[in-house]
Scaffold this active site. Structure first.
Site, PDB file in Angstrom:
ATOM      1  CE  LYS A 117      22.932 -41.020   9.476  1.00 61.49           C
ATOM      2  NZ  LYS A 117      22.062 -41.257  10.646  1.00 61.49           N
ATOM      3  CE  LYS A 209      14.506 -36.348  13.669  1.00 62.52           C
ATOM      4  NZ  LYS A 209      15.130 -36.654  14.618  1.00 62.52           N
ATOM      5  CE  LYS A 212      24.183 -27.257  11.142  1.00 63.01           C
ATOM      6  NZ  LYS A 212      25.036 -27.044  12.305  1.00 63.01           N
TER       7      LYS A 212
END
Ligand code: TRP
Ligand code: SF4
Length: 344
Positions: A117, A209, A212
């Site tokens: 990721k 969802k 940030k």
């Protein structure tokens, strides 16, 4: 009477948002009434991924603790502390590293997931690989029985349990046998259980969802004007272009907010009014705005003293660190003795 001890930690990522409140903090606030609780700022954990940008950690930690207090975490009930101020975590991490098979660390799912990721960052580091072991040390050093975590952290908890078992097996043998023939073990380190939070999924302003990284958050201590503006400009059902077009709440992020903040009557009003074009979106958003502001009012109220007097927060953390350190030192005495490092 046996009373389970609860411990949880959070990385200092800066100001928290309503997703943290609904997903984590509201649960901490409930738990502090039922268990002795320890909540800590996982600042060393932040460095496992943010090793190249350490400058913001301290400020983030302070802001985060104010958010905890704002949400209702009560320093009279729970022990609030900062990981790096209890250096025993590092000692336990080191000692545990001697007996931790590399393969156990490599197969923790977040290891590969996060590396994939966060491609822009080199995470082929020793510290990042050891992250779950540091987390295990955080937990085991307090002999915490219960660890409230989200779904993603369950493999870390399982890992901590395996480490505790391995430690007790290697260093806790009494020399006697149990009736079933297995060696009798002392419990030097306690196996923690995950307290799975039935995470109320807090939607973000765009219906994903709240997070940030999606830029769709409302901060816990967001000021009123900004809350109003964010909700006023929130997306609605994209099919509903004109005021006279009927809409479908199921396609609208505002409806997800109603599910958190509205009474049954208001929800019925939304369903009916939206589908019949009887109400406009501006009207429909009004109770959401009020609901969010109502939820935030006591948080602003509680936070004010701490914002005005940072000293209070420093004192709370200092007292928490001292208490945590005492508990950590008790465990370390037993750990050192078990390893034949008789420092006392
Ligand atoms: N790994 C956790 C997270 O990223 C934070 C954490 C560190 C933690 N140590 C812990 C949580 C010990 C619970 C117990 O959210
Ligand atoms: Fe969404 Fe409410 Fe507008 Fe319907 S009326 S589209 S639920 S904001």
């Amino acid at each position: 009477m046996f009373v389970a001890k609860v411990l949880s930690g959070m990385r200092p990522t800066g100001r928290l948002h309503l997703g943290h409140h609904h997903g984590v903090l509201a649960n901490w606030v409930r738990l502090q009434h039922d268990y002795p609780c320890l909540f800590f700022v996982a600042d060393w954990h932040a460095l496992t991924t943010a090793y190249d940008e350490p400058g913001t950690i301290e400020q983030n930690a302070r802001d985060m603790v104010i958010d905890w207090l704002a949400a209702g975490v009560d320093p009279e009930r729970a022990t609030l502390f900062v990981q790096s101020r209890v250096p025993e975590h590092a000692e336990l991490h080191l000692l545990l590293s001697m007996m931790t098979p590399l393969s156990w660390l490599e197969r923790v799912p977040t290891y590969k997931d996060q590396q994939e990721k966060l491609l822009h960052k080199d995470l082929t580091t020793y510290g990042f690989l050891g992250y779950p072991l540091l987390q295990a040390a955080d937990i085991l050093i307090y002999r915490a029985d219960r660890v409230p975590v989200g779904e993603d952290q369950v493999p870390h908890l399982e890992f901590a349990r395996e480490i505790a078992r391995r430690f007790n097996f290697l260093y806790g043998q009494t020399g006697r046998r149990r009736p079933d023939g297995e060696p009798e073990l002392k419990t030097i380190l306690v196996e923690p259980a995950a307290l799975l939070t039935a995470a109320a999924k807090m939607p973000g302003l765009d219906g994903q969802k709240m997070s940030k990284s999606y830029g769709n958050t409302i901060a816990l201590r967001e000021d009123e004007a900004s809350v109003r503006k964010k909700i006023r400009t929130m997306q609605t059902d994209p099919q509903r272009v004109r005021r006279t077009d009927p809409g479908d709440p199921d396609l609208c992020p505002v409806w997800q907010f109603h599910q958190i903040y509205a009474s049954e009557e208001v929800k019925a009003w939304v369903q009916q009014g939206c589908r019949s074009a009887g109400i406009g979106c501006v009207e429909c958003k009004q109770p959401v705005i009020e609901g969010v502001l109502r939820e935030q009012a006591p948080m602003h109220e509680r936070a004010r003293r701490y914002e005005e007097e940072p000293r209070l927060v420093q004192d709370i953390i200092a007292a928490g660190c001292a208490r945590a350190r005492q508990l950590a030192q008790e465990t370390m005495r037993d750990v050192r003795a078990a390893l034949g490092l008789g420092r006392s």
